[in-house]
Scaffold this motif. Sequence first.
Motif, PDB file in Angstrom:
ATOM      1  N   GLU A  23       0.832  -1.195   0.000  1.00 11.38           N
ATOM      2  CA  GLU A  23       0.000   0.000   0.000  1.00 11.38           C
ATOM      3  C   GLU A  23       0.875   1.257   0.000  1.00 11.38           C
ATOM      4  OE1 GLU A  23      -2.917  -0.166  -0.809  1.00 11.38           O
ATOM      5  OE2 GLU A  23      -4.265  -1.234   0.532  1.00 11.38           O
ATOM      6  N   PHE A  24       1.947   1.257   0.780  1.00 12.58           N
ATOM      7  CA  PHE A  24       2.805   2.436   0.822  1.00 12.58           C
ATOM      8  C   PHE A  24       3.531   2.631  -0.516  1.00 12.58           C
ATOM      9  CE2 PHE A  24       6.622   4.893   1.870  1.00 12.58           C
ATOM     10  CZ  PHE A  24       6.021   5.992   2.473  1.00 12.58           C
ATOM     11  N   CYS A  25       4.054   1.558  -1.074  1.00 13.51           N
ATOM     12  CA  CYS A  25       4.717   1.657  -2.381  1.00 13.51           C
ATOM     13  C   CYS A  25       3.743   2.139  -3.449  1.00 13.51           C
ATOM     14  CB  CYS A  25       5.307   0.308  -2.775  1.00 13.51           C
ATOM     15  SG  CYS A  25       6.739  -0.194  -1.797  1.00 13.51           S
ATOM     16  N   HIS A  26       2.517   1.666  -3.369  1.00 16.96           N
ATOM     17  CA  HIS A  26       1.492   2.088  -4.319  1.00 16.96           C
ATOM     18  C   HIS A  26       1.232   3.585  -4.178  1.00 16.96           C
ATOM     19  CE1 HIS A  26      -2.674   1.029  -6.234  1.00 16.96           C
ATOM     20  NE2 HIS A  26      -1.891   1.672  -7.066  1.00 16.96           N
ATOM     21  N   CYS A  27       1.182   4.078  -2.959  1.00 15.48           N
ATOM     22  CA  CYS A  27       1.014   5.513  -2.728  1.00 15.48           C
ATOM     23  C   CYS A  27       2.165   6.308  -3.342  1.00 15.48           C
ATOM     24  CB  CYS A  27       0.937   5.805  -1.235  1.00 15.48           C
ATOM     25  SG  CYS A  27      -0.565   5.249  -0.410  1.00 15.48           S
ATOM     26  N   ILE A  28       3.381   5.846  -3.123  1.00 20.16           N
ATOM     27  CA  ILE A  28       4.556   6.538  -3.654  1.00 20.16           C
ATOM     28  C   ILE A  28       4.498   6.603  -5.177  1.00 20.16           C
ATOM     29  CG2 ILE A  28       7.062   6.335  -3.995  1.00 20.16           C
ATOM     30  CD1 ILE A  28       6.392   7.426  -1.298  1.00 20.16           C
ATOM     31  N   GLN A  29       3.992   5.551  -5.798  1.00 21.82           N
ATOM     32  CA  GLN A  29       3.932   5.513  -7.253  1.00 21.82           C
ATOM     33  C   GLN A  29       2.967   6.547  -7.826  1.00 21.82           C
ATOM     34  OE1 GLN A  29       3.083   1.368  -7.573  1.00 21.82           O
ATOM     35  NE2 GLN A  29       5.225   0.760  -7.658  1.00 21.82           N
ATOM     36  N   HIS A  30       2.006   6.980  -7.034  1.00 20.85           N
ATOM     37  CA  HIS A  30       1.054   7.991  -7.500  1.00 20.85           C
ATOM     38  C   HIS A  30       1.314   9.365  -6.898  1.00 20.85           C
ATOM     39  CE1 HIS A  30      -1.566   5.317  -9.789  1.00 20.85           C
ATOM     40  NE2 HIS A  30      -1.365   4.420  -8.842  1.00 20.85           N
ATOM     41  N   LEU A  31       2.293   9.465  -6.024  1.00 21.51           N
ATOM     42  CA  LEU A  31       2.626  10.731  -5.389  1.00 21.51           C
ATOM     43  C   LEU A  31       3.445  11.606  -6.340  1.00 21.51           C
ATOM     44  CD1 LEU A  31       2.570  12.255  -2.591  1.00 21.51           C
ATOM     45  CD2 LEU A  31       4.816  11.232  -2.171  1.00 21.51           C
ATOM     46  N   ASN A  32       3.234  12.912  -6.262  1.00 20.45           N
ATOM     47  CA  ASN A  32       4.025  13.857  -7.050  1.00 20.45           C
ATOM     48  C   ASN A  32       5.409  13.988  -6.417  1.00 20.45           C
ATOM     49  OD1 ASN A  32       4.833  15.777  -8.883  1.00 20.45           O
ATOM     50  ND2 ASN A  32       3.714  17.453  -7.905  1.00 20.45           N
ATOM     51  N   PHE A  33       6.202  12.933  -6.603  1.00 25.57           N
ATOM     52  CA  PHE A  33       7.482  12.808  -5.903  1.00 25.57           C
ATOM     53  C   PHE A  33       8.394  11.913  -6.730  1.00 25.57           C
ATOM     54  CE2 PHE A  33       9.871   9.911  -3.032  1.00 25.57           C
ATOM     55  CZ  PHE A  33      10.741  10.830  -2.464  1.00 25.57           C
ATOM     56  N   ARG A  34       9.637  12.304  -6.868  1.00 23.58           N
ATOM     57  CA  ARG A  34      10.614  11.499  -7.607  1.00 23.58           C
ATOM     58  C   ARG A  34      11.525  10.797  -6.604  1.00 23.58           C
ATOM     59  NH1 ARG A  34      13.039  10.866 -12.553  1.00 23.58           N
ATOM     60  NH2 ARG A  34      15.312  10.549 -12.570  1.00 23.58           N
ATOM     61  N   PRO A  35      11.399   9.473  -6.468  1.00 24.54           N
ATOM     62  CA  PRO A  35      12.250   8.744  -5.514  1.00 24.54           C
ATOM     63  C   PRO A  35      13.727   8.849  -5.883  1.00 24.54           C
ATOM     64  CG  PRO A  35      10.381   7.403  -6.238  1.00 24.54           C
ATOM     65  CD  PRO A  35      10.427   8.599  -7.135  1.00 24.54           C
ATOM     66  N   LYS A  36      14.571   8.896  -4.883  1.00 22.83           N
ATOM     67  CA  LYS A  36      16.013   8.930  -5.126  1.00 22.83           C
ATOM     68  C   LYS A  36      16.531   7.565  -5.590  1.00 22.83           C
ATOM     69  CE  LYS A  36      16.938  12.633  -1.803  1.00 22.83           C
ATOM     70  NZ  LYS A  36      17.684  13.042  -0.584  1.00 22.83           N
ATOM     71  N   SER A  37      15.894   6.514  -5.098  1.00 18.09           N
ATOM     72  CA  SER A  37      16.321   5.163  -5.460  1.00 18.09           C
ATOM     73  C   SER A  37      15.959   4.853  -6.910  1.00 18.09           C
ATOM     74  CB  SER A  37      15.639   4.145  -4.532  1.00 18.09           C
ATOM     75  OG  SER A  37      15.725   2.843  -5.051  1.00 18.09           O
ATOM     76  N   ARG A  38      16.938   4.346  -7.655  1.00 15.87           N
ATOM     77  CA  ARG A  38      16.678   3.963  -9.044  1.00 15.87           C
ATOM     78  C   ARG A  38      15.628   2.865  -9.130  1.00 15.87           C
ATOM     79  NH1 ARG A  38      21.693   2.259 -12.792  1.00 15.87           N
ATOM     80  NH2 ARG A  38      22.184   4.456 -12.347  1.00 15.87           N
ATOM     81  N   LEU A  39      15.676   1.925  -8.174  1.00 20.24           N
ATOM     82  CA  LEU A  39      14.703   0.839  -8.163  1.00 20.24           C
ATOM     83  C   LEU A  39      13.282   1.379  -7.993  1.00 20.24           C
ATOM     84  CD1 LEU A  39      13.912  -2.156  -8.052  1.00 20.24           C
ATOM     85  CD2 LEU A  39      14.413  -2.114  -5.596  1.00 20.24           C
TER      86      LEU A  39
END
Length: 254
Positions: A156-172
């Motif tokens: 659920e948290f990863c799913h939220c991050i995928q739709h958040l207006n946010f660019r993860p630092k991790s390449r993965l």
Amino acid sequence: MYGRWRGGRSFDLGRMTLGELVGAYATHPAIHLYLLLAILSGGVALAWGMQAATPRPLLAVLATLLAYPLAWYLIHRFILHSRFLYRSPLTAALWKRIHFDHHQDPHRLDVLFGSPLTTVPTVLAILVPLGWLVGGGPAGAAAAICAGFLITCVYEFCHCIQHLNFRPKSRLFRRMKELHLAHHFHDEAGNYGITSFVVDRAFGTYYAEARQRVRSPHVFNLGYDRAEATRFPWVAQLTGAPPRDRPARPGEWA
């Protein structure tokens, strides 16, 4: 604490910061329920496992970790993206809640989280027999349930991050986000995974770049377009509007 989640559009992931998302996630009642069930089942697994003096419940945890991507893929592809659910008045509301609303507006946080009314029975139906068989009885079943609800929280948290207006630092994480957003904004008939796309590769539904496929006309409505809404009106009646072929703009939220 839970008042913010009652009714209406609670949060817009397109306008939230990472800190705001963490705060919203930490107060969501479904997450609290999953953690409570994980703690209770984990305690049962430890108590029964110690009585039986066997490490087999750990095998149930491993089996859960391996089975989860496959189970999610099968559910996502063949149930959430199926068309039979909206064609019956008995299941139209279920389909609307568990997936249609999410594709109609992928930034809407209050429908991104799965409903515990469907999530909890599904987790139990899959993991109780799996854990029992692999883990050697009730301790194994409890261990699998514990692992399953913890993984659900991570999903659920990863799913939220995928739709958040946010660019993860991790390449993965950036790659996971790119693949999942392609599923939502380019072609819904592929990239069904959330944190892993190994099963997509195995079943031939993986695509690495949007340019590899023609853009689907049903990426936002999952095939429930205006023609289908005329034939099977129940979802449209519940929505109060015809199905969209694009995400809602601010001010258009139902």
